[in-house]
Design a protein around this motif. Sequence first.
Motif, mmCIF file in Angstrom:
data_model
loop_
_atom_site.group_PDB
_atom_site.id
_atom_site.type_symbol
_atom_site.label_atom_id
_atom_site.label_comp_id
_atom_site.label_asym_id
_atom_site.label_seq_id
_atom_site.Cartn_x
_atom_site.Cartn_y
_atom_site.Cartn_z
ATOM 1 N N ALA A 145 -26.939 -21.680 -39.084
ATOM 2 C CA ALA A 145 -27.777 -21.612 -37.884
ATOM 3 C C ALA A 145 -29.058 -22.411 -38.073
ATOM 4 O O ALA A 145 -29.540 -23.069 -37.139
ATOM 5 C CB ALA A 145 -28.113 -20.158 -37.569
ATOM 6 N N SER A 146 -29.596 -22.374 -39.287
ATOM 7 C CA SER A 146 -30.817 -23.135 -39.579
ATOM 8 C C SER A 146 -30.562 -24.638 -39.477
ATOM 9 O O SER A 146 -31.359 -25.380 -38.881
ATOM 10 C CB SER A 146 -31.319 -22.782 -40.984
ATOM 11 N N ILE A 147 -29.443 -25.095 -40.045
ATOM 12 C CA ILE A 147 -29.082 -26.519 -39.975
ATOM 13 C C ILE A 147 -28.861 -26.934 -38.524
ATOM 14 O O ILE A 147 -29.307 -27.991 -38.075
ATOM 15 C CB ILE A 147 -27.821 -26.790 -40.810
ATOM 16 N N LEU A 186 -26.974 -13.466 -34.776
ATOM 17 C CA LEU A 186 -27.261 -14.848 -34.417
ATOM 18 C C LEU A 186 -28.391 -14.963 -33.396
ATOM 19 O O LEU A 186 -29.091 -15.968 -33.352
ATOM 20 C CB LEU A 186 -26.002 -15.520 -33.849
ATOM 21 N N PHE A 187 -28.554 -13.943 -32.563
ATOM 22 C CA PHE A 187 -29.610 -14.001 -31.539
ATOM 23 C C PHE A 187 -30.994 -14.136 -32.167
ATOM 24 O O PHE A 187 -31.909 -14.675 -31.553
ATOM 25 C CB PHE A 187 -29.567 -12.751 -30.653
ATOM 26 N N GLU A 191 -35.028 -19.292 -34.369
ATOM 27 C CA GLU A 191 -35.685 -19.260 -33.067
ATOM 28 C C GLU A 191 -34.672 -18.629 -32.120
ATOM 29 O O GLU A 191 -33.690 -18.053 -32.564
ATOM 30 C CB GLU A 191 -36.053 -20.676 -32.612
ATOM 31 N N ASN A 192 -34.900 -18.729 -30.841
ATOM 32 C CA ASN A 192 -33.908 -18.234 -29.897
ATOM 33 C C ASN A 192 -32.663 -19.101 -30.024
ATOM 34 O O ASN A 192 -32.615 -20.235 -29.552
ATOM 35 C CB ASN A 192 -34.465 -18.300 -28.474
ATOM 36 N N PHE A 193 -31.641 -18.568 -30.680
ATOM 37 C CA PHE A 193 -30.459 -19.368 -30.985
ATOM 38 C C PHE A 193 -29.688 -19.755 -29.724
ATOM 39 O O PHE A 193 -28.956 -20.742 -29.723
ATOM 40 C CB PHE A 193 -29.558 -18.601 -31.955
ATOM 41 N N VAL A 194 -29.851 -18.988 -28.657
ATOM 42 C CA VAL A 194 -29.228 -19.345 -27.382
ATOM 43 C C VAL A 194 -29.804 -20.672 -26.888
ATOM 44 O O VAL A 194 -29.076 -21.518 -26.344
ATOM 45 C CB VAL A 194 -29.434 -18.233 -26.339
ATOM 46 N N GLU A 222 -20.526 -11.317 -25.657
ATOM 47 C CA GLU A 222 -19.616 -10.174 -25.561
ATOM 48 C C GLU A 222 -20.161 -8.962 -26.316
ATOM 49 O O GLU A 222 -19.758 -7.830 -26.033
ATOM 50 C CB GLU A 222 -18.239 -10.560 -26.113
ATOM 51 N N VAL A 223 -21.085 -9.194 -27.260
ATOM 52 C CA VAL A 223 -21.645 -8.088 -28.050
ATOM 53 C C VAL A 223 -23.164 -7.984 -27.878
ATOM 54 O O VAL A 223 -23.826 -7.260 -28.614
ATOM 55 C CB VAL A 223 -21.295 -8.255 -29.545
ATOM 56 N N ALA A 224 -23.722 -8.721 -26.908
ATOM 57 C CA ALA A 224 -25.177 -8.799 -26.749
ATOM 58 C C ALA A 224 -25.781 -7.515 -26.200
ATOM 59 O O ALA A 224 -25.126 -6.737 -25.505
ATOM 60 C CB ALA A 224 -25.530 -9.968 -25.836
ATOM 61 N N GLU A 225 -27.066 -7.321 -26.506
ATOM 62 C CA GLU A 225 -27.843 -6.226 -25.936
ATOM 63 C C GLU A 225 -28.394 -6.669 -24.575
ATOM 64 O O GLU A 225 -28.597 -7.875 -24.345
ATOM 65 C CB GLU A 225 -29.009 -5.855 -26.865
#
Length: 412
Positions: A145-147, A186-187, A191-194, A222-225
Amino acid sequence: MTDLENDVEVPRFFLCPISLEIMKDPVTLSTGITYDRDSIEKWLFSQKNDVCPVTKQVVVDIELTPNHTLRRLIQSWCTINASSGIERFPTPRLPISRTEIVKLLKDSKSPQLQMKSLKRLKTIVMENEKNRRLMESVSAADYLASILTTGAGEVSGVDGCVSTEADEALRILYHLKLSPTGLKSLFGKTENFVVTLTRVMQRAASFESRAYAVMLLKSMFEVAEPIQVTSLNTQFFTELVHILVDQISQKATKATLKLLISVCPWGRNRIKAAEAGVVPVLIDTLLDTTEKRLTEMIMIVLDQLCQSAEGRADLLKHGGGLPVVSKKIFRVSSIASERAVRILYSVAMFSGNARVLEEMVQLGVVGKLFLVLQVDCGSKMKEKAKEILKMHSRVWKKSSCIPNDLISAYPS
């Protein structure tokens, strides 16, 4: 075990507790029990079990430790009994280890070693479920995710494009098939990964990378808050529209629709989606497709969007909006039919001015609703149709376009 082996007494501790056959590659689980690698990997990863078959303890550490001593004993025993037809098992190839994965992940942060490490990690993640689980357990998602965030940032790549390294990291991250816990995490990455994945949809040079981005987003939401679903920006929906318009692939289209289904129950998202132009694109797609599941998903999204004034306005503005929605009643499936009636209900209830009501008569929409009352269909669907007809019965009963037999059959 062969017929010849049946004449030789095999030491019990040479047998795998799962397969009850001689272990070719004995490995020890964190619970202290030794199994044949193929059997325990199938148990843990293919069959999705999380307990030790013998002790019934939950397996927290999924790394399997080769039992070299037992393997050598088995191989020696096989050699001694070769005259009885026992074949010696070859020394197995060493599987990927946690240590090797951790080293590759650290190397992936080095500019000189990054691409080479990422290519090796992609090979590893594509091999089997065990490797994917092992990679997730050592926080591979954090590195990737960082890359990806760096490579899809404001100043990355050439002319604002997503870097090659970021593309590779995205592929690995998608193929990791993260657990619900991993997807939720991942969220909060870097930063905001979205936003990062939205940039990928916007800037990636290849259709493939854009498809991976939307498919990963689909899995995440599908698993988000709720708080994560309600904080989406307009650009997010704009890029989803571009995915649909470009028709990258059937898989990407369905992932986009599933993503919209996940986020559009929230009112603000409906407005943003409508403002981004989702409705006319969905109608155009609906006019061009005959595929059942695709049609059902489009109807679900349209139903959600038509619960907003903006969505209904776009449906009515499109020349094919009302006709294609009405046409799907009894033509596709019970799901599509029910959603079509719900859409018509929203239009009649909240946007039923004189022009719209006349159009519904001229296009045969009202006649279709009368038909719903006469056939065997779901009670909810029938009830919605009744409500629509009662809502504007005075207007529609005056129309010469509706046959008298339908009017007399209508339960006023």
